[in-house]
Design an enzyme around this catalytic site. Structure first.
Site, PDB file in Angstrom:
ATOM      1  N   TYR A 256     -14.923   5.642  -3.991  1.00  0.00           N
ATOM      2  CA  TYR A 256     -15.270   6.774  -3.131  1.00  0.00           C
ATOM      3  C   TYR A 256     -16.262   7.730  -3.774  1.00  0.00           C
ATOM      4  CZ  TYR A 256     -11.564   5.283  -0.054  1.00  0.00           C
ATOM      5  OH  TYR A 256     -10.806   4.548   0.819  1.00  0.00           O
TER       6      TYR A 256
ATOM      7  N   GLU B 266      -4.147   0.066  -5.431  1.00  0.00           N
ATOM      8  CA  GLU B 266      -4.245   1.255  -6.281  1.00  0.00           C
ATOM      9  C   GLU B 266      -2.949   1.636  -7.003  1.00  0.00           C
ATOM     10  OE1 GLU B 266      -5.952   4.464  -4.056  1.00  0.00           O
ATOM     11  OE2 GLU B 266      -7.801   3.380  -3.676  1.00  0.00           O
TER      12      GLU B 266
ATOM     13  N   HIS C 231       0.875  -1.184   0.000  1.00  0.00           N
ATOM     14  CA  HIS C 231       0.000   0.000   0.000  1.00  0.00           C
ATOM     15  C   HIS C 231       0.915   1.239   0.000  1.00  0.00           C
ATOM     16  CE1 HIS C 231      -4.288   1.380   1.145  1.00  0.00           C
ATOM     17  NE2 HIS C 231      -3.608   2.499   0.938  1.00  0.00           N
TER      18      HIS C 231
ATOM     19  N   GLU D  32     -12.366  -0.890  -0.238  1.00  0.00           N
ATOM     20  CA  GLU D  32     -12.419   0.415   0.436  1.00  0.00           C
ATOM     21  C   GLU D  32     -13.663   1.168  -0.017  1.00  0.00           C
ATOM     22  OE1 GLU D  32      -8.954   2.941  -0.004  1.00  0.00           O
ATOM     23  OE2 GLU D  32      -7.602   1.281   0.444  1.00  0.00           O
TER      24      GLU D  32
ATOM     25  N   ASN E 271     -11.897  -0.290  -4.859  1.00  0.00           N
ATOM     26  CA  ASN E 271     -11.861   0.849  -3.942  1.00  0.00           C
ATOM     27  C   ASN E 271     -12.669   1.962  -4.590  1.00  0.00           C
ATOM     28  OD1 ASN E 271     -10.035  -0.699  -2.556  1.00  0.00           O
ATOM     29  ND2 ASN E 271      -8.343   0.750  -2.669  1.00  0.00           N
TER      30      ASN E 271
HETATM   31  C1  GBH Z   1      -7.605   5.524  -1.093  1.00  0.00           C
HETATM   32  O1  GBH Z   1      -7.240   6.190  -2.256  1.00  0.00           O
HETATM   33  C2  GBH Z   1      -6.383   4.949  -0.433  1.00  0.00           C
HETATM   34  O2  GBH Z   1      -6.210   3.588  -0.743  1.00  0.00           O
HETATM   35  C3  GBH Z   1      -6.359   5.156   1.052  1.00  0.00           C
HETATM   36  O3  GBH Z   1      -5.079   4.890   1.541  1.00  0.00           O
HETATM   37  C4  GBH Z   1      -6.829   6.552   1.374  1.00  0.00           C
HETATM   38  O4  GBH Z   1      -6.674   6.885   2.721  1.00  0.00           O
HETATM   39  C5  GBH Z   1      -8.265   6.666   0.964  1.00  0.00           C
HETATM   40  O5  GBH Z   1      -8.436   6.324  -0.367  1.00  0.00           O
HETATM   41  C6  GBH Z   1      -8.883   8.020   1.159  1.00  0.00           C
HETATM   42  O6  GBH Z   1      -8.293   8.976   0.333  1.00  0.00           O
HETATM   43  O7  GBH Z   1      -5.734  14.815  -6.834  1.00  0.00           O
HETATM   44  O8  GBH Z   1      -7.258  16.052  -5.432  1.00  0.00           O
HETATM   45  O9  GBH Z   1      -8.012  15.162  -7.548  1.00  0.00           O
HETATM   46  C7  GBH Z   1      -8.234   6.964  -2.826  1.00  0.00           C
HETATM   47  C8  GBH Z   1      -7.976   7.235  -4.278  1.00  0.00           C
HETATM   48  C9  GBH Z   1      -7.511   8.715  -5.997  1.00  0.00           C
HETATM   49  C10 GBH Z   1      -8.437   9.604  -3.993  1.00  0.00           C
HETATM   50  C11 GBH Z   1      -7.119  10.078  -6.417  1.00  0.00           C
HETATM   51  C12 GBH Z   1      -8.026  11.002  -4.412  1.00  0.00           C
HETATM   52  C13 GBH Z   1      -7.584  12.354  -6.418  1.00  0.00           C
HETATM   53  C14 GBH Z   1      -7.609  13.556  -5.558  1.00  0.00           C
HETATM   54  N1  GBH Z   1      -7.623   8.594  -4.570  1.00  0.00           N
HETATM   55  N2  GBH Z   1      -7.958  11.096  -5.828  1.00  0.00           N
HETATM   56  S1  GBH Z   1      -7.119  14.993  -6.409  1.00  0.00           S
END
Ligand code: GBH
Length: 470
Positions: A302, A166, A119, A370, A300
């Protein structure tokens, strides 16, 4: 409804929670280096102490019991196990000892360990020695040895493995956007694609090794966790925006999922646009990928966004598939409710589509490894604990997951991100994704309402002897 054997629990990652950065022989990773840069690129914070999970894991596992979790997803710190990282470098028995205690303590509580090998915390020594993931030949051999050691030492008790978390993030944020280590942006049209291939082949070696030498006796499952937002067209009446949304997902998910989940070449959209910048796979590499067949796809998820096609292409910014991203569509409609961080808006409807799209394409059982959010407007600890926004987010995403199952997808598990507030990478401790509140002065743990309610949310949606539990 969820099947009665639905797997569920909470996730963390080593550098985000463990702390104990120099304890018992651990050596620095690229994240230790990056989080100590001046001026700070991580909100002035670092993972030296984090949640001190390394020393307080028993208390944290008691929380898992209190919350009713069946499973716990965590990652191993490579430089705790092999401080210098390489295939001829010494093993740190104290580091192995920590993970043995963690695994045994989970099993004693009847909680299934889900272990991620990588990770994002590459041993700094490998970055210094040969440039880390930029050197595909060296990195994949070192990763394979690290994986072998983990299977040998933990595989008698660990039956659920993910190789990488990721890889898109490592490639793009490490080599284009510079928001993550090594923070190189000097060759952003070439290096991310090299690094991406190194990660794919490192995964492949580790998965093949498990399949051929360990799975027959240890009888576990192996997969990888891929991130990616779902994309909707910015102008739903413009076919070019429909194509843009699809292309954007191919450039994120397909980049890794085609080779890892299908053993196939990168998506045609990537080849067409990137040309010679995108590395090719040799026949021997395809053969390796086929022997590295995975058992599941770790999702994963969000948030979601809108994609708008571009009229012309510029190589220094075409890594998203030559589209522009928006959180609102052409009519000004938001993709979802604002959360506690700018890039995340709650979009459960898109989650359902995302799961169905992934299942239909890759035909692997899905585990959501996630899903979670920070809540908007938190000031006091009380605000954090009364996390109404998060409770709604989790409930709606579980509904979406049930919807995807109704649509015919096999979704076999769900991990909330995260067990506790932790070091949120470039945001440091300023953003709280935890279902447990951490007081970073005292390191006191306080369950948030969502942590105490998630089990009920799962059970309400679970099929028990053919009828709904209420
Ligand atoms: C995950 O990544 C991770 O695996 C984890 O460690 C982390 O804590 C969690 O999510 C919460 O963030 O450049 O401002 O446009 C999330 C994947 C992909 C989220 C890229 C943020 C772009 C932000 N990420 N994304 S930005």
């Amino acid at each position: 409804m969820l099947p009665s054997d639905f797997e569920w629990g909470f996730a963390t990652a080593a550098y985000q929670v463990e702390g104990a950065a120099a304890q018992d022989g651990r050596a620095p990773s690229i994240w230790d280096t990056f989080s100590h840069l001046e001026p700070s690129r991580t909100n002035g914070d670092n993972g030296d102490v984090a949640c001190d999970h390394y020393n307080r894991y028993e208390e944290d596992l008691d929380l898992l019991v209190k919350y009713g979790a069946k499973a716990y997803r965590f990652s191993l710190s490579w430089s705790r196990i092999i401080p210098l990282g390489g295939r001829d470098d010494p093993v740190n028995e104290a580091g192995i000892g920590f993970y043995n205690r963690l695994i045994d303590s989970l099993l004693a509580r009847n909680i299934t360990p889900w272990v991620t090998l990588y990770h994002w915390d590459l041993p700094q020594a490998l970055q210094d020695r040969y440039g880390g993931w930029l050197d595909g030949v060296e990195s994949q051999r070192d990763f394979e040895r690290y994986a072998r050691l983990c299977y040998e030492r933990f595989g008698d008790r660990v039956k659920r493995w993910t190789t990488l978390n990721e890889p898109w993030n490592t490639s793009v944020n490490g080599y284009i956007r510079c928001t993550e280590p090594p923070g190189r942006g000097s060759n952003p049209t070439i290096e991310p694609w090299i690094v991406g291939k190194s990660l794919i082949m490192a995964h492949a070696r580790a998965a093949r090794l498990y399949n051929l030498e360990f799975k027959p006796t240890q009888v576990g499952l192996i997969g990888a966790s891929l991130n990616g937002d779902y994309f909707e067209p910015w102008d739903s009446s413009d076919p070019r925006d429909h194509e843009a949304a699809e292309r954007r997902m191919e450039f994120c998910l397909g980049w890794f999922a085609n080779p890892i989940m299908l053993g196939q070449d990168y998506p045609v959209e990537m080849r067409a646009q990137l040309g010679h910048r995108l590395p090719t796979f040799t026949e021997a590499e395809f053969a390796l990928l086929r022997e590295a067949e995975v058992d599941f796809y770790g999702v994963n998820y969000y948030t979601a966004q809108f994609a708008r096609h571009r009229e012309s292409s510029a190589p220094d910014s075409d890594y998203l598939g030559n589209i522009d991203e928006y959180q609102e569509n052409k009519n000004g409609v938001s993709i979802g409710d604002l959360s506690g961080i700018d890039w995340l808006r709650a979009s459960p409807g898109s989650f359902r589509k995302h799961l169905v799209r992934i299942y239909n394409r890759y035909k692997k059982p899905i585990y959501v490894t996630e899903n979670g959010c920070p809540c908007p407007g938190e000031v006091t600890k009380e605000d954090c604990v009364q996390d109404t926004y998060r409770q709604r987010y989790l409930a709606e995403h579980l509904d979406a997951l049930v919807g995807a199952i109704e649509d015919g997808s096999e979704v076999a598990g769900y991990f909330a991100w995260s067990l506790m507030d932790n070091f949120e990478w470039s945001s440091g401790y300023s953003v709280r994704f935890g279902l447990t509140h951490i007081d970073y002065t005292t390191l006191e743990r306080t369950p948030k309402e969502s942590a105490l309610r998630i089990r009920g949310m799962i059970e309400e949606r679970t099929l028990m002897e053919g009828k709904r539990l209420q």
